[in-house]
Design a protein around this motif. Structure first.
Motif, short mmCIF file in Angstrom:
data_model
loop_
_atom_site.label_atom_id
_atom_site.label_comp_id
_atom_site.label_asym_id
_atom_site.label_seq_id
_atom_site.Cartn_x
_atom_site.Cartn_y
_atom_site.Cartn_z
N PRO A 197 47.54 11.28 49.43
CA PRO A 197 46.25 10.40 49.08
C PRO A 197 46.76 9.24 48.46
CG PRO A 197 46.27 12.27 47.74
CD PRO A 197 47.40 12.49 48.94
N ASN A 198 46.09 7.96 48.25
CA ASN A 198 46.62 6.81 47.74
C ASN A 198 47.65 6.54 47.59
OD1 ASN A 198 43.77 6.61 46.76
ND2 ASN A 198 44.20 8.21 45.34
N ALA A 199 48.46 6.63 48.86
CA ALA A 199 49.78 6.40 49.21
C ALA A 199 50.15 5.03 48.91
CB ALA A 199 50.42 6.70 50.60
N PRO A 200 51.64 4.66 48.40
CA PRO A 200 51.86 3.35 48.06
C PRO A 200 52.04 2.43 49.39
CG PRO A 200 53.82 4.87 47.84
CD PRO A 200 52.60 5.72 48.06
N ALA A 201 51.93 1.12 48.99
CA ALA A 201 52.12 0.30 50.21
C ALA A 201 53.21 -0.57 50.09
CB ALA A 201 50.64 -0.50 50.32
N ALA A 243 50.20 2.66 40.86
CA ALA A 243 49.85 3.46 42.11
C ALA A 243 50.44 2.93 43.49
CB ALA A 243 48.71 3.97 41.83
N SER A 244 50.14 1.76 43.55
CA SER A 244 50.24 1.17 44.73
C SER A 244 51.78 0.76 45.21
CB SER A 244 49.42 -0.03 45.20
OG SER A 244 50.21 -1.15 44.04
N ALA A 297 58.63 11.59 44.96
CA ALA A 297 57.44 10.95 45.49
C ALA A 297 57.12 9.35 45.36
CB ALA A 297 56.00 11.51 45.52
N GLY A 298 58.40 8.84 45.35
CA GLY A 298 58.31 7.17 45.08
C GLY A 298 58.34 6.77 43.79
N THR A 299 58.69 7.57 42.72
CA THR A 299 58.79 7.29 41.35
C THR A 299 60.17 7.43 40.76
OG1 THR A 299 58.35 9.45 40.53
CG2 THR A 299 56.47 8.02 40.93
#
Length: 441
Positions: free
Chosen positions: A308-312, A327-328, A354-356
């Motif tokens: 949910p609210n996945a980065p773009a 968060a984006s 998870a992208g961090t």
């Protein structure tokens, strides 16, 4: 004067001194190629300039000893008394020798820069700020060693003076390295009075302009002091040789107290894709790596869309900027950007946490966090282990157990925990606790 200087260059030890400086400096650059460590200097002009300064730990004692050797040539030739009978002032006869020594040392130092230039020009995405000043101070520092050697060599015209100066100064500089190891790397303080830098910098840093200015005052004063000592004939004139270094130190001290190696804003500025796809950004320092990052980044964004609210978008995260992660955005550590040429492994590195990026925490189990980040990447990737992961058998067994525990949970719970890992990463929280499938968690 020009004709006399030419004779001095041809017949004195000045040119061999410069050639030895160049040979040792070039060897110091390229010997790292044998172990694949040219990245210490060939990624940016700033890195090359600073690495050259680090090599002064060897070149400076060499120049000091060479200057003392040059100063003793009249004594070795048994011409001291003969030259003393000439009507011309002694300083006029000695001046070409000092100039030839300084020019040869400067040329040797710049030849080292020229030898490293092709590799830097081919790899650098951003030229860096302030490197010409760093190089100029390096030239001045090396010439200063030559002038001090000339002065001490004339003051103590003994056969052993060059050897004592060379060995003694090398031992002193090496001892200074040990003495400054515990200093704040960003504020070296007194270590900036040394001719060399005691540490490397990253491609995102620059040498402060005030530091270069302060060092120029200091080494300029030392050089003038050495020159006065070399040219002076009376005791009073020799005693006055301490005045230029003292004045240089007084002018330099206020300039050397701040941050020595600040972040270069131009190096960390973002360079982004401009096509219709999801945006991928790197720092200006790594702009040459952007094309290779686009496909792996967009694949990572596709896989992160499970949350949910996945980065773009994907952004390189350089150290030390202090900017919180939105968060984006998905972030990739700068160290991971150049760690592999495999697109699949690059994708896996973006998916870690998870992208961090990995957050430095003062508490908790660092290894447990690494395990949680790896298992999270595997869940997003859809396979375990992810491409490029290489750990020992015992560590792999632990991660296998964590993976099995995670995928045994209901699908909604799996997604919730992976999303919690991302949320913890955005807030620099405990990602191992957020995943909750490790031993003791």
């Amino acid at each position: 004067m020009i004709g006399i200087l030419g004779i001095e260059l041809r017949r004195s030890a000045a040119l061999p001194i410069g050639a030895a400086t160049a040979a040792i400096g070039v060897a110091g650059l390229y010997v790292l190629a044998l172990t694949g460590q040219t990245g210490l200097w060939d990624q940016q002009w700033n890195l090359l300039a600073v690495f050259q300064r680090i090599m002064l730990v060897v070149l400076w004692p060499l120049a000091l000893a060479a200057g003392a050797w040059q100063a003793g040539r009249d004594r070795r030739s048994r011409m001291t008394e003969l030259l003393g009978t000439t009507p011309a002032p002694g300083w006029r006869r000695l001046r070409p020798s000092a100039l030839a020594t300084a020019l040869s040392l400067a040329a040797g130092y710049l030849i080292v820069l020229g030898a490293g230039a092709p590799r830097v020009a081919a790899a650098a995405g951003h030229p860096g700020s302030g490197w010409p000043a760093v190089t100029a101070v390096g030239v001045l520092a090396l010439a200063t060693a030559g002038m001090l050697g000339l002065g001490v060599g004339r003051l103590l015209p003994y056969a052993y003076t060059p050897a004592v100066l060379g060995v003694g100064s090398l031992a002193g500089l090496l001892a200074a390295i040990e003495a400054t190891k515990l200093d704040d790397a960003t504020k070296p303080g007194l270590a900036l009075l040394l001719p060399y830098f005691t540490s490397t910098i990253s491609e995102f840093q620059a040498v402060s302009g005030t530091v270069s200015a302060g060092q120029a005052w200091w080494f300029g004063g030392l050089a003038i002091g050495g020159l006065v000592l070399f040219l002076a004939t009376g005791r009073l004139a020799r005693a006055l040789a301490v005045v230029p270094p003292a004045l240089g130190l007084a002018l330099a001290a206020p300039l050397l107290s701040g941050t020595a190696f600040p972040v270069d804003p131009a190096a960390v500025a973002e360079v982004c894709t401009a096509d219709a796809g999801p945006r991928v950004c790197v720092t200006a320092a790594h702009r040459r790596q952007l094309p290779a990052l686009v496909a792996p980044s967009r694949e990572a964004l596709r896989l992160l869309a499970k949350l949910p609210n996945a980065p773009a978008s994907v952004h390189e995260a350089p150290p030390g900027t202090g900017r919180p992660q939105p968060a984006s955005e998905a972030w990739l550590d700068s160290d991971n950007l150049g760690a592999t040429d495999d697109p699949a492994e690059l994708t896996a590195r973006i998916l870690a946490g998870a992208g961090t990026p990995l957050c430095a925490r003062g508490d908790g189990d660092h290894l447990a966090v690494l395990r949680a980040r790896a298992v999270t990447a595997a869940w997003l990737h859809g396979s375990h282990p992810v491409p490029g992961q290489t750990v020992g058998p015992a560590e792999q067994a632990i991660r296998d157990t964590m993976w099995k525990k995670l995928v045994a949970l209901p699908a909604a719970e799996q997604q919730r925990r992976v999303a919690a890992v991302r949320a913890a990463g955005l807030a620099c929280g405990d990602q191992a606790a957020a995943l909750g499938v490790g031993a003791g968690r």
